[in-house]
Design a protein around this motif. Structure first.
Motif, short mmCIF file in Angstrom:
data_model
loop_
_atom_site.label_atom_id
_atom_site.label_comp_id
_atom_site.label_asym_id
_atom_site.label_seq_id
_atom_site.Cartn_x
_atom_site.Cartn_y
_atom_site.Cartn_z
N GLY A 87 40.82 88.09 43.55
CA GLY A 87 40.52 87.06 42.57
C GLY A 87 40.53 87.53 41.13
O GLY A 87 40.40 86.73 40.21
N GLN A 89 42.41 89.62 37.79
CA GLN A 89 43.73 89.91 37.25
C GLN A 89 43.90 91.38 36.91
O GLN A 89 44.98 91.80 36.50
N GLU A 218 47.35 86.89 45.36
CA GLU A 218 46.48 86.00 44.59
C GLU A 218 46.99 84.57 44.61
O GLU A 218 46.21 83.62 44.63
N ARG A 221 46.01 83.18 47.98
CA ARG A 221 44.56 82.99 47.98
C ARG A 221 44.18 81.77 47.14
O ARG A 221 43.30 80.99 47.52
N TRP A 222 44.85 81.58 46.01
CA TRP A 222 44.58 80.43 45.15
C TRP A 222 44.89 79.13 45.88
O TRP A 222 44.09 78.18 45.84
N THR A 225 42.24 78.42 48.47
CA THR A 225 40.99 77.98 47.85
C THR A 225 41.07 76.51 47.45
O THR A 225 40.14 75.73 47.68
N VAL A 226 42.18 76.11 46.85
CA VAL A 226 42.38 74.71 46.46
C VAL A 226 42.38 73.82 47.70
O VAL A 226 41.76 72.75 47.72
#
Length: 232
Positions: A87, A89, A218, A221-222, A225-226
């Motif tokens: 999560g 950068q 990422e 994973r994003w 999550t959404v």
């Protein structure tokens, strides 16, 4: 008389049916019923929209996982240990050099890409932008030598260097002149200083490979999550 009674019964039945239909029609015009109907239509549209978003997210996640799944992140590179947190950068690399020096590298993900041009003509291919690399070298509790670099796909480029206090949290230290304004021999000596500590072209290659993999992880994973948020 019999005919009259039948006619009266028929009339009464028709009257009752007419009253019932009128009552039903009137209830349909009731503002509360209309609000309920509007809310129902709105919920149906919302459900259809969310269903479409979820379908697209599931398809994209499945495609990424099946066609080019991210690799397990590497935790060591040469003498550096790699600290990667989901999560974020940034990644961090740490090592010791000799008996006194602690070296910490902070590295960003890619900020974007730029088109490749040959002879002024854009080829359509893309190349990653350089990665920002911050080198911090400390000796015990003393001051910190901070060197700002750009990690290109196959080389390290120094942009700035200065010395700052280790625990100073406020104020902006004087960053000195631009690196390219320094004497050429001094520039070469500073590159050799970094190379001796493992901050070299091989590290640049590793960082670009690592960050491409992290960027993919990422992104997946994003999306997950959404998707989880919409499903709640």
């Amino acid at each position: 008389m019999g005919c009259l009674m039948k006619s009266l019964k028929r009339t009464c039945v028709l009257f009752i049916i007419s009253k019932q239909n009128k009552s039903l029609f009137t209830s349909n015009l009731n503002p509360i019923s209309q609000t309920t109907r509007r809310n129902y239509v709105s919920e149906m549209r919302k459900s259809a929209f969310e269903g479409n978003v979820l379908r697209l997210l599931r398809n994209e996640i499945q495609y990424e996982l099946e066609h080019s799944p991210p690799k397990q992140p590497i935790t060591k590179f040469n003498s550096f240990t790699v600290d990667e947190r989901s999560g974020e950068q940034w990644i961090r690399l740490n090592r010791k050099f000799g008996e006194k020096e602690d070296i910490k590298l902070e590295v960003t993900m890619f900020d974007g890409s730029i088109p490749v041009s040959k002879g002024g003509v854009v080829t359509g291919e893309e190349v990653q932008l350089p990665i920002t690399l911050i080198v911090n070298i400390t000796k015990g509790d003393g001051e910190v030598l901070e060197i700002m670099c750009s990690a290109w796909p196959d080389t390290i480029e120094i942009t700035k260097l200065f010395v700052r206090e280790k625990n100073k949290t406020s104020g902006q230290p004087y960053a000195g002149p631009g690196f390219k304004e320094l004497d050429d021999e001094l520039q070469n000596s500073l590159y050799e200083f970094l190379e001796e500590r493992g901050i070299d072209d091989q590290l640049a290659i590793f960082l670009h490979e690592y960050m491409r993999n992290k960027e993919k992880s990422e992104f997946i994973r994003w999306m997950q999550t959404v998707k989880s948020y919409i499903e709640k």
